[in-house]
Design a protein around this motif. Sequence first.
Motif, short mmCIF file in Angstrom:
data_model
loop_
_atom_site.label_atom_id
_atom_site.label_comp_id
_atom_site.label_asym_id
_atom_site.label_seq_id
_atom_site.Cartn_x
_atom_site.Cartn_y
_atom_site.Cartn_z
N GLN A 1 27.14 15.44 77.93
CA GLN A 1 27.11 16.25 76.66
C GLN A 1 26.36 16.33 75.89
N VAL B 1 27.23 10.31 72.14
CA VAL B 1 28.87 9.62 71.70
C VAL B 1 28.64 8.84 70.49
N TRP C 1 31.37 13.70 69.44
CA TRP C 1 30.59 13.96 69.43
C TRP C 1 30.23 14.88 68.93
#
Length: 730
Positions: free
Chosen positions: A37, A40, A64
């Motif tokens: 994603q 992080v 994030w």
Amino acid sequence: MPLQLAPSLNLPLTSQENRELPVFGSADRMTTEPTSQGPVTVFEGDAELRKIGTSLKASRIEYWRQQQRIDAAGDVSIEQAGTRVVGPRLQLQLDTGRGSFQSPTYDLTTVGVRGQADRIDFVSNRFMQLVNGSFTSCKPDDEAWRLEAKRLDLDLESSQGYGRAARFKVRDHTVLRMPVVMFPLNDARQSGFLFPTVSVNSRSGLGVTAPYYFNLAPNYDLTVTPQLTTRRGLRLGNEFRFLTRPAQGNIKLDYIPHDSDTNHSRHSYDSNGLFTNVLGWNGAWNLQGVSDDNYFVDYSNTLIDASERSLPRELYFTRSVGDWNMMVRGIRYQNILEARTSPPYEKVPQLQFTNNKVDLHGFDVTTLVDLTQFANPRPNAVEGTRLVLNPQVSYPMQSGGWFLTPKVGLHATHYSLNRYSESGRSMSRVLPTFSIDSGLVLERDSRWLGEDSVQTLEPRLFYVRTPYRNQGDIPVFDSVATDLSFAQLFSENSFTGHDRIADADHLTAALVSRQIEQATGVERLRLAVAQRFYFSSQDVTIPGQPVRVDRRSDLLFAASGDFRGGHSLNAGVQYAIRDKRVPRLNLSYRYRPGGRKLFNAGVRYQSKEYAQWDTSLAWPIAANWTALGRINYSFLKKDLTTGQLVDVKPGLVEGLLGVEYARDCWAVRVVAHRFVTTTRQTSTVGYVQFDLRGLGHFGQDPFGILTRNIPGYSLPDNNLAPAVRYYGYE
């Protein structure tokens, strides 16, 4: 766009602007790792993230950046928009403020309330939804009350709270269940049900009221107040308030469809207000009325309401016409009870012009022109039109320590009546008046109560000369003899209105001395004495009133003091030298040493009219307990107010007894109030109020009764804390 004060200026950021704001972080350890994603950043050990409007602390924070998402765990604490929430785990979208907090406690710092929940869902940084949540303003170690609900919405933007399947608890005991509850988070106006009230009245019985408030617009609102009483049935109260650019005022209407005690419908109305610059006119209105004579006797909760006898229906307009001010006025009355036998005159209408020129080559010139049509509902009453012309010219002279003001005036009056007298249906009167007012103001440095002060000595002389004219045939529409007072001693006419112009040839002498604290400018003491000396007898009178025969008036004494330690005193005494008696006396004393301690005592006496002593207090009697009380007792034995001297029985005019218990987050007041409604009737009202800081009031609110009966009384300081504009700073 008009300018606004900074606290009201609200320019919210767009979503894109919010995403672009910088985020600052710190921790014992900080690492960045790639994920599916996006990268992080992990903060561990005393982790902290800050963004404008948000401060977050936790043992571990995962951030994030691309998604603007945060996962925090371990002693999580977040502060945003004046709200502090603490719990074990948080998920949050930084850009939108949406998120979820598990098993948190919260503190609304801008409101002064707190609570906890199984879960808090952040809809935005200004809106929270609590699952199985609670709400209270009490301290954690002394939680006297709380509101619990399966779902509790707290909208800080609209300052509104909303709960479903709610329970109100006192010391962990459920005392009230509510399927739906709405409450304000501050003192702002909001539509909704106000808390129901319960009261007891000896004339109406037990009553339950459930008011509903309509916040129709920022400048007008409506309160509908249905009340059900055991003795009289349903009563519908309505109050509409409005504030517009040309006008402001209120309209009150009470309606009883069927009074169970009288078997009739009953009503009352009361509207007053004012308007400005409507086609160049200013003005005001005052309209009152009731369905029957005993309405206030049966439904009033105060002595002031119960004493109403002549209810005005008044409307007046004013405007400037060049250098003149014009007034058009009309007033009628609804007379009830004993006022039916002696109703006041109505002005239908009154037209008045006034002009005031200051420093016209050193002269002050005032002119009054008044044309009034008088009417009276009594059979065979004298009615008619009165025209008044009253110009006055004065020449004020003054310097630093003296003043001298000679003045001359002319009072011309013409009457046109509806019936004949010895002078016919028309009559006129022209009277000149001369007066001269003079005085000195002397000062010296002094000491008073151990402080530097300025002591003044202010002698004053006032002379008036008005020749005698026979006025026995002139009707009395609006004139009455004034009581002897300091203001009356320095006026040209001893009658009010224009129907009687007193013949005068007298001199008033007065002496005033003041002590003024130099450091603060506070007047600590004032002493005054005055007397009038008559050089001729009195010939002009009002029918039925005694004629003055003395060559000197009674002596008037006055004193007022603001002493240290919370003591203050006001006194006024009228002393009749010839009879060696005191026909009138007013004394009042107040002791307010600090905190919520307050004691008032006073005596009001006027020979054969009233004689009352009045004592009131609000005094702490134990920790958190305050005694409330007032006794207004009449000790008059002979009454002359009806024109005949009659025996009267001393007794209580108005009494109040109560107790108040106040803590940091709640208070309760229990008050009993008894007062006279008519000569032979009294009314007793009971009040109980629970004041819950941050939630509202339960029960009949006696605050208006307490402030009127106990001068100087104020609520304990348990209101909501003012909004905090700055938070999150450590």
